[in-house]
Design a protein around this motif. Structure first.
Motif, PDB file in Angstrom:
ATOM      1  N   GLU A   1      50.646 -21.829  -9.037  1.00 59.75           N
ATOM      2  CA  GLU A   1      50.419 -22.725  -7.903  1.00 59.75           C
ATOM      3  C   GLU A   1      50.951 -22.055  -6.653  1.00 59.75           C
ATOM      4  O   GLU A   1      51.850 -21.206  -6.722  1.00 59.75           O
ATOM      5  N   SER A   2      50.413 -22.448  -5.519  1.00 59.02           N
ATOM      6  CA  SER A   2      50.875 -21.834  -4.274  1.00 59.02           C
ATOM      7  C   SER A   2      50.722 -22.822  -3.125  1.00 59.02           C
ATOM      8  O   SER A   2      49.998 -23.807  -3.213  1.00 59.02           O
ATOM      9  N   ASN A   3      51.416 -22.523  -2.077  1.00 59.60           N
ATOM     10  CA  ASN A   3      51.282 -23.256  -0.819  1.00 59.60           C
ATOM     11  C   ASN A   3      51.112 -22.219   0.285  1.00 59.60           C
ATOM     12  O   ASN A   3      52.030 -21.434   0.539  1.00 59.60           O
ATOM     13  N   PRO A   4      49.918 -22.130   0.929  1.00 59.47           N
ATOM     14  CA  PRO A   4      48.759 -23.008   0.749  1.00 59.47           C
ATOM     15  C   PRO A   4      47.988 -22.686  -0.535  1.00 59.47           C
ATOM     16  O   PRO A   4      48.213 -21.660  -1.159  1.00 59.47           O
ATOM     17  N   GLN A   5      47.074 -23.574  -0.893  1.00 60.85           N
ATOM     18  CA  GLN A   5      46.224 -23.340  -2.044  1.00 60.85           C
ATOM     19  C   GLN A   5      45.075 -22.390  -1.671  1.00 60.85           C
ATOM     20  O   GLN A   5      44.874 -22.059  -0.522  1.00 60.85           O
TER      21      GLN A   5
ATOM     22  N   VAL B   1      44.705 -19.248  -2.828  1.00 62.62           N
ATOM     23  CA  VAL B   1      45.136 -17.857  -2.738  1.00 62.62           C
ATOM     24  C   VAL B   1      44.564 -17.084  -3.925  1.00 62.62           C
ATOM     25  O   VAL B   1      44.611 -17.549  -5.068  1.00 62.62           O
ATOM     26  N   GLN B   2      44.027 -15.895  -3.666  1.00 65.79           N
ATOM     27  CA  GLN B   2      43.440 -15.079  -4.728  1.00 65.79           C
ATOM     28  C   GLN B   2      44.521 -14.592  -5.684  1.00 65.79           C
ATOM     29  O   GLN B   2      45.598 -14.155  -5.270  1.00 65.79           O
ATOM     30  N   VAL B   3      44.224 -14.641  -7.005  1.00 68.32           N
ATOM     31  CA  VAL B   3      45.176 -14.272  -8.044  1.00 68.32           C
ATOM     32  C   VAL B   3      44.608 -13.117  -8.862  1.00 68.32           C
ATOM     33  O   VAL B   3      43.461 -13.168  -9.308  1.00 68.32           O
TER      34      VAL B   3
ATOM     35  N   VAL C   1      41.392 -18.370  -7.843  1.00 65.52           N
ATOM     36  CA  VAL C   1      42.299 -18.759  -6.764  1.00 65.52           C
ATOM     37  C   VAL C   1      43.164 -19.913  -7.232  1.00 65.52           C
ATOM     38  O   VAL C   1      42.835 -20.637  -8.183  1.00 65.52           O
ATOM     39  N   THR C   2      44.305 -20.079  -6.548  1.00 69.12           N
ATOM     40  CA  THR C   2      45.237 -21.162  -6.898  1.00 69.12           C
ATOM     41  C   THR C   2      44.699 -22.515  -6.439  1.00 69.12           C
ATOM     42  O   THR C   2      43.953 -22.588  -5.461  1.00 69.12           O
ATOM     43  N   PRO C   3      45.084 -23.604  -7.175  1.00 68.49           N
ATOM     44  CA  PRO C   3      45.862 -23.629  -8.421  1.00 68.49           C
ATOM     45  C   PRO C   3      45.041 -23.125  -9.597  1.00 68.49           C
ATOM     46  O   PRO C   3      43.851 -23.418  -9.687  1.00 68.49           O
ATOM     47  N   LEU C   4      45.700 -22.386 -10.512  1.00 63.30           N
ATOM     48  CA  LEU C   4      44.985 -21.696 -11.570  1.00 63.30           C
ATOM     49  C   LEU C   4      45.748 -21.845 -12.883  1.00 63.30           C
ATOM     50  O   LEU C   4      46.971 -21.682 -12.921  1.00 63.30           O
ATOM     51  N   THR C   5      45.030 -22.164 -13.953  1.00 62.83           N
ATOM     52  CA  THR C   5      45.609 -22.268 -15.292  1.00 62.83           C
ATOM     53  C   THR C   5      44.905 -21.271 -16.206  1.00 62.83           C
ATOM     54  O   THR C   5      43.678 -21.298 -16.324  1.00 62.83           O
TER      55      THR C   5
ATOM     56  N   ALA D   1      50.751  -9.300   0.253  1.00 63.23           N
ATOM     57  CA  ALA D   1      50.649  -9.639  -1.172  1.00 63.23           C
ATOM     58  C   ALA D   1      52.035  -9.788  -1.797  1.00 63.23           C
ATOM     59  O   ALA D   1      52.994  -9.129  -1.387  1.00 63.23           O
ATOM     60  N   LYS D   2      52.121 -10.707  -2.783  1.00 61.79           N
ATOM     61  CA  LYS D   2      53.352 -10.901  -3.547  1.00 61.79           C
ATOM     62  C   LYS D   2      53.062 -10.537  -4.999  1.00 61.79           C
ATOM     63  O   LYS D   2      52.128 -11.065  -5.603  1.00 61.79           O
ATOM     64  N   ILE D   3      53.881  -9.646  -5.534  1.00 63.17           N
ATOM     65  CA  ILE D   3      53.691  -9.156  -6.902  1.00 63.17           C
ATOM     66  C   ILE D   3      54.959  -9.450  -7.701  1.00 63.17           C
ATOM     67  O   ILE D   3      56.075  -9.197  -7.227  1.00 63.17           O
ATOM     68  N   PHE D   4      54.804 -10.009  -8.895  1.00 67.46           N
ATOM     69  CA  PHE D   4      55.945 -10.299  -9.751  1.00 67.46           C
ATOM     70  C   PHE D   4      55.499 -10.221 -11.210  1.00 67.46           C
ATOM     71  O   PHE D   4      54.308 -10.235 -11.519  1.00 67.46           O
TER      72      PHE D   4
END
Length: 448
Positions: free
Chosen positions: A386-390, A392-394, A403-407, A424-427
């Motif tokens: 999930e992300s804020n804002p929604q 966002v490419q995953v 894109v988020t929200p994504l399950t 970009a955020k990578i984890f």
């Protein structure tokens, strides 16, 4: 059945000592407050940190073994750790303030040095590991040694996004004032050790108003040698030009300050003080003899506590409403046993065969109508992003997933997740078989 003994309660939740059916201590369970576990990213950060420190094992720390979801109307998380008999440093400080023996400067120096040495070992690990929640409530004194608890909570506590004052008042987590979001990193660990040191030299617990940034009066009034006072100014981030970057550097500075002040650590003084420590208010003593049923309702223990402390007064359950005369039931059982004739070996063999056939038939019948649960054979887990804002490419492992929200259903193991929204955020995420992992990422608002 395992029995649970309430040790004490703090801002993080209830701490229980779990005993086996023979009454032997098995481990300690920290049942976190529901308000903390309700944050979507809290459990994820907790699981990720536990995975990172899976192989970290040091005698200065009470090893965290597992995270367990506690069922119920309000879901809760329990942190399972090793247990060691001892006393919390917070109890020592409370006893000293209540009129007991004050903490000597030598004992204070010993505790501070032991904590610094232990945390320095944690800081030497890869992955920028830090504790994040150091406080007297999470320091155990046992057999003249210092043990550190709850070393996996820092990243999860960061997700709460409290103010510095709220972190201190509710959780006793010290956070020096700084611009931007709170980061419980290695520098903050040193600041938290500085708060513990200040409480030891003051020989009392710190107040709600004495959070990081509001310690000027206490530093002035406490009897502290000038070299130690200078070390405290650096540790507490009160001298912004010189701040200890990790516990190893802080330990070196503390040893130099001890030498300059002519102060020697005195573990013997600590042993005498720890043996007499208890809760000053008596509300939640460290070793209160309280057992719980499997339902979690406290029940008075049948044996007195080994230490003369004020016991808890839990409510009586309906199942406790009527006392049972143990002598009457025992004599009745003896009479019935004496009048009952023993069964013949042939009849016992018949009963054993008949019982086995019934169990096999029942299991076979149930298997025809009740499907096996998916998790029994599944090798996958669920990853929720999930992300804020929604929107966002995953990307997972370099492949676009939406894109988020994504399950997503993911194979168990470690996966690299990338979210692209501006920078970009990578984890990395570790997904276990049959588990559901939720990751929440917030992006700063774009400037127009």
């Amino acid at each position: 059945m395992p029995q649970e003994e309430l040790l004490f309660r703090d801002g993080l939740g209830d701490r229980l000592l779990v005993r086996d059916s023979h009454g032997r201590p098995v481990h300690e369970s920290l049942v976190l407050r529901p308000e903390l576990a309700a944050i979507p990213s809290f459990e994820f950060a907790l699981n990720e940190r536990l995975w990172l420190v899976e192989r970290f094992d040091h005698p200065a720390f009470l090893t965290v073994r597992n995270i367990v979801s506690v069922p119920g109307r309000v879901p809760r998380i329990s942190l399972i750790s090793d247990y060691t008999a001892g006393v919390r440093l917070s109890d020592v400080l409370a006893q000293a303030e209540a009129g007991g023996r004050p903490v000597s400067a030598g004992a204070a120096a010993f505790v501070i040095k032991e904590i610094l040495q232990g945390v320095a070992e944690l800081h030497r690990q890869s992955g920028e590991l830090s504790h994040g929640a150091l406080a007297p409530e999470r320091i155990v004194l046992a057999d003249g040694k210092v043990r550190i608890a709850d070393y996996v909570l820092g990243p999860a506590i960061e997700q709460l996004r409290f103010s510095t004052e709220r972190y201190w008042k509710e959780l006793r987590v010290a956070v020096p004032p700084s611009a931007g979001a709170v980061r419980l990193d290695r520098r903050v660990d040193v600041a938290q050790i500085g708060m513990i040191a200040l409480a030891l030299f003051a020989s009392r617990p710190l107040r709600d108003s004495e959070h990081a940034g509001g310690l000027g009066d206490l530093l002035t009034s406490a009897s502290i040698a000038p070299p130690i006072r200078s070390w405290l100014l650096k540790a507490l981030h009160m001298d912004q030009r010189r701040v200890f970057v990790n516990a190893a550097v802080a330990l070196q500075g503390f040893n130099e300050a001890l030498t300059e002040a002519g102060l020697r650590p005195a573990p013997r003084d600590l042993h005498l003080e720890a043996g007499r420590a208890s809760r000053a208010d008596g509300a939640l003593p460290f070793k209160a003899p309280v057992l719980t049923k499997p339902t979690g309702v406290p029940v008075p223990a049948s044996k007195p506590a080994p230490v003369a402390l004020k016991p808890l007064k839990p409510k009586r359950d309906a199942w406790q409403a009527h006392d049972v005369d143990q002598r009457a039931s025992g004599s009745s059982g003896t009479t019935m046993a004496a009048s009952r004739k023993p069964l013949g070996p042939g009849f016992r063999k018949f009963l054993l065969i008949a019982g086995s056939l019934i169990l096999i038939t029942g299991a076979f019948t149930a298997a025809q109508f009740i499907p096996a649960p998916d998790w029994l054979f599944s090798q996958t887990g669920t990853l929720v992003i999930e992300s804020n804002p929604q929107g966002v490419q995953v990307l997972v492992n370099g492949k676009a997933q939406g894109v988020t929200p994504l399950t997503l259903k993911m194979q168990s193991g470690r996966h690299e997740v990338e979210l692209r929204h501006g920078k970009a955020k990578i984890f990395n995420v570790f997904v276990s078989r049959g588990d559901r992992v939720v990751q929440y990422v917030e992006f700063p608002a774009r400037r127009k």
